[in-house]
Design a protein around this motif. Structure first.
Motif, PDB file in Angstrom:
ATOM      1  N   ASP A 145       0.745  -1.314  -0.078  1.00 53.12           N
ATOM      2  CA  ASP A 145      -0.018   0.038  -0.192  1.00 53.12           C
ATOM      3  C   ASP A 145       0.752   1.159   0.031  1.00 53.12           C
ATOM      4  N   ILE A 146       1.724   1.249   0.791  1.00 49.70           N
ATOM      5  CA  ILE A 146       2.847   2.471   0.735  1.00 49.70           C
ATOM      6  C   ILE A 146       4.465   1.787   0.433  1.00 49.70           C
ATOM      7  N   LEU A 147       5.164   2.220  -0.648  1.00 45.66           N
ATOM      8  CA  LEU A 147       6.551   1.918  -0.770  1.00 45.66           C
ATOM      9  C   LEU A 147       7.335   2.939  -0.554  1.00 45.66           C
ATOM     10  N   CYS A 148       8.215   2.752   0.399  1.00 45.34           N
ATOM     11  CA  CYS A 148       9.261   3.895   0.631  1.00 45.34           C
ATOM     12  C   CYS A 148      10.544   3.286  -0.034  1.00 45.34           C
ATOM     13  N   LEU A 149      10.912   3.889  -1.129  1.00 46.68           N
ATOM     14  CA  LEU A 149      12.190   3.646  -1.866  1.00 46.68           C
ATOM     15  C   LEU A 149      13.402   4.696  -1.962  1.00 46.68           C
ATOM     16  N   GLN A 150      14.471   4.196  -1.742  1.00 47.57           N
ATOM     17  CA  GLN A 150      15.493   4.974  -1.563  1.00 47.57           C
ATOM     18  C   GLN A 150      16.327   4.518  -2.611  1.00 47.57           C
ATOM     19  N   GLU A 151      17.366   5.693  -3.131  1.00 54.09           N
ATOM     20  CA  GLU A 151      18.270   5.527  -4.171  1.00 54.09           C
ATOM     21  C   GLU A 151      17.695   5.345  -5.371  1.00 54.09           C
ATOM     22  N   VAL A 152      17.026   6.416  -5.695  1.00 56.43           N
ATOM     23  CA  VAL A 152      16.202   6.433  -6.880  1.00 56.43           C
ATOM     24  C   VAL A 152      16.580   7.484  -8.070  1.00 56.43           C
ATOM     25  N   ILE A 153      16.747   7.076  -9.188  1.00 54.45           N
ATOM     26  CA  ILE A 153      17.354   7.931 -10.455  1.00 54.45           C
ATOM     27  C   ILE A 153      16.116   8.185 -10.904  1.00 54.45           C
ATOM     28  N   HIS A 154      16.342   9.581 -11.513  1.00 54.60           N
ATOM     29  CA  HIS A 154      15.415  10.397 -12.417  1.00 54.60           C
ATOM     30  C   HIS A 154      15.849  11.249 -13.250  1.00 54.60           C
ATOM     31  N   SER A 155      16.049  10.879 -14.623  1.00 51.46           N
ATOM     32  CA  SER A 155      16.658  11.273 -15.590  1.00 51.46           C
ATOM     33  C   SER A 155      15.848  11.873 -16.633  1.00 51.46           C
ATOM     34  N   PRO A 156      14.977  12.880 -16.717  1.00 47.58           N
ATOM     35  CA  PRO A 156      13.957  12.969 -17.699  1.00 47.58           C
ATOM     36  C   PRO A 156      14.420  13.487 -19.067  1.00 47.58           C
ATOM     37  N   ALA A 157      15.659  13.941 -19.119  1.00 45.79           N
ATOM     38  CA  ALA A 157      16.136  14.579 -20.300  1.00 45.79           C
ATOM     39  C   ALA A 157      16.944  13.319 -21.179  1.00 45.79           C
ATOM     40  N   SER A 158      16.570  12.100 -20.626  1.00 41.98           N
ATOM     41  CA  SER A 158      17.166  10.952 -21.488  1.00 41.98           C
ATOM     42  C   SER A 158      16.215   9.912 -21.346  1.00 41.98           C
ATOM     43  N   GLU A 159      16.141   9.128 -22.764  1.00 47.17           N
ATOM     44  CA  GLU A 159      15.265   8.074 -22.811  1.00 47.17           C
ATOM     45  C   GLU A 159      16.064   6.779 -22.846  1.00 47.17           C
ATOM     46  N   LYS A 160      17.344   6.951 -22.619  1.00 42.11           N
ATOM     47  CA  LYS A 160      18.139   5.542 -22.430  1.00 42.11           C
ATOM     48  C   LYS A 160      17.677   4.691 -21.323  1.00 42.11           C
ATOM     49  N   ASP A 161      17.746   3.438 -21.280  1.00 39.15           N
ATOM     50  CA  ASP A 161      17.406   2.457 -20.115  1.00 39.15           C
ATOM     51  C   ASP A 161      18.545   2.643 -19.140  1.00 39.15           C
ATOM     52  N   TRP A 162      19.765   2.661 -19.569  1.00 37.58           N
ATOM     53  CA  TRP A 162      20.870   2.769 -18.665  1.00 37.58           C
ATOM     54  C   TRP A 162      21.719   3.921 -18.841  1.00 37.58           C
ATOM     55  N   LEU A 163      22.438   4.424 -17.756  1.00 40.82           N
ATOM     56  CA  LEU A 163      23.636   5.160 -17.956  1.00 40.82           C
ATOM     57  C   LEU A 163      24.506   4.930 -16.649  1.00 40.82           C
ATOM     58  N   THR A 164      25.520   5.641 -16.717  1.00 45.72           N
ATOM     59  CA  THR A 164      26.778   5.184 -16.004  1.00 45.72           C
ATOM     60  C   THR A 164      27.015   6.302 -14.871  1.00 45.72           C
ATOM     61  N   TYR A 165      27.300   5.879 -13.586  1.00 47.29           N
ATOM     62  CA  TYR A 165      27.568   6.815 -12.526  1.00 47.29           C
ATOM     63  C   TYR A 165      29.090   6.752 -12.150  1.00 47.29           C
TER      64      TYR A 165
END
Length: 266
Positions: free
Chosen positions: A27-47
């Protein structure tokens, strides 16, 4: 009511994580370490951080939102830096997210920083900015308000020992939970705290009448086999009414991150 807390590891195991979250349907999901890259349509990027190089699911927030279409998704950024598509830099936000099933009325929210402040021009030096978010919902089945607050605790390159910064973030997290909740609420505080059992952070929270469930119920760690270091504790969940807990588990199977999901049924 089912509440899940999980460090998503930047979506590295998203092929396992997404179907697990969808099937478990918290009912509630608390999720940490979340990436949000709206400028890219790629599935994967590199840190990239010196020798520390990690694949990151470029739009992990979007992915989880699609896996939970009946939930309201709230993203709380801690910083904006860059991920890499080969030699090309991509602006990317990093933080935590909360997902609340639309059947639960959200009657209060709190968001803020437990360490430093928002960093718009890079992730910054360690220990980096850390944020927290809380929601207060009304549970129509149990006929009660429930407040849930989570954070991703700061990472100190010297380890998980107590520091003044960690004590301060513990006090800030507790303060946010207090602001959010009222005396009649069932209160939940959780997250990847990045501390060990016996820490000052847990003492601060326990001193306010919260009961810690991971160590309190005899679990021997919250890390999956993907985590190779010896320290096995990082994630915790505390409640102010232990009698309301129907079930609590540190989920070992399936492995969806280098952290184990914490799953609470009220």
């Amino acid at each position: 009511m089912r509440i899940m807390c999980l460090n998503g590891w930047g979506g590295r195991l998203h092929d396992a994580l997404l179907p697990y979250v969808e099937a478990t349907a918290p009912d509630i999901l608390c999720l940490q370490e979340v990436i949000h890259s709206p400028a890219s349509e790629k599935d994967w990027l590199t840190y990239r951080d010196g020798d520390h190089i990690l694949p990151q699911r470029a739009n992990f927030f979007r992915d989880v939102s699609r896996a939970l279409p009946d939930h309201l998704a709230i993203f709380c950024p801690a910083a904006q830096g860059v991920l890499w598509d080969g030699d090309r830099s991509i602006p990317s936000q990093w933080g935590l997210a909360t997902f609340v099933h639309r059947s639960l009325p959200i009657i209060g929210q709190v968001q803020g920083f437990v360490h430093k402040d928002y960093s718009p021009d890079g992730y910054g030096e360690h220990p980096r900015s850390r944020t927290a978010h809380g929601v207060r919902v009304y549970d129509p089945v149990a006929n009660r308000p429930v407040s849930v607050t989570h954070m991703h605790g700061l990472r100190d390159l010297n380890g998980k020992a107590d520091t003044p910064e960690r004590a301060e973030q513990g006090m800030k997290l507790l303060g946010m939970s207090r602001i959010l909740s009222t005396p009649q609420d069932l209160v939940v505080v959780c997250g990847d705290f990045n501390v060990e059992p016996g820490s000052e952070t847990l003492a601060i929270l326990s001193g306010d009448g919260l009961t810690e469930l991971v160590t309190g119920r005899g679990f021997d760690g919250t890390r999956s086999s993907h985590y190779k270091k010896q320290v096995r504790f990082a994630d915790y969940m505390l409640v102010n009414q232990e009698a309301a807990v129907k079930d609590f588990n540190v989920v070992r199977d399936p492995e969806v991150s280098d952290h184990c999901p914490l799953l609470l049924d009220l």
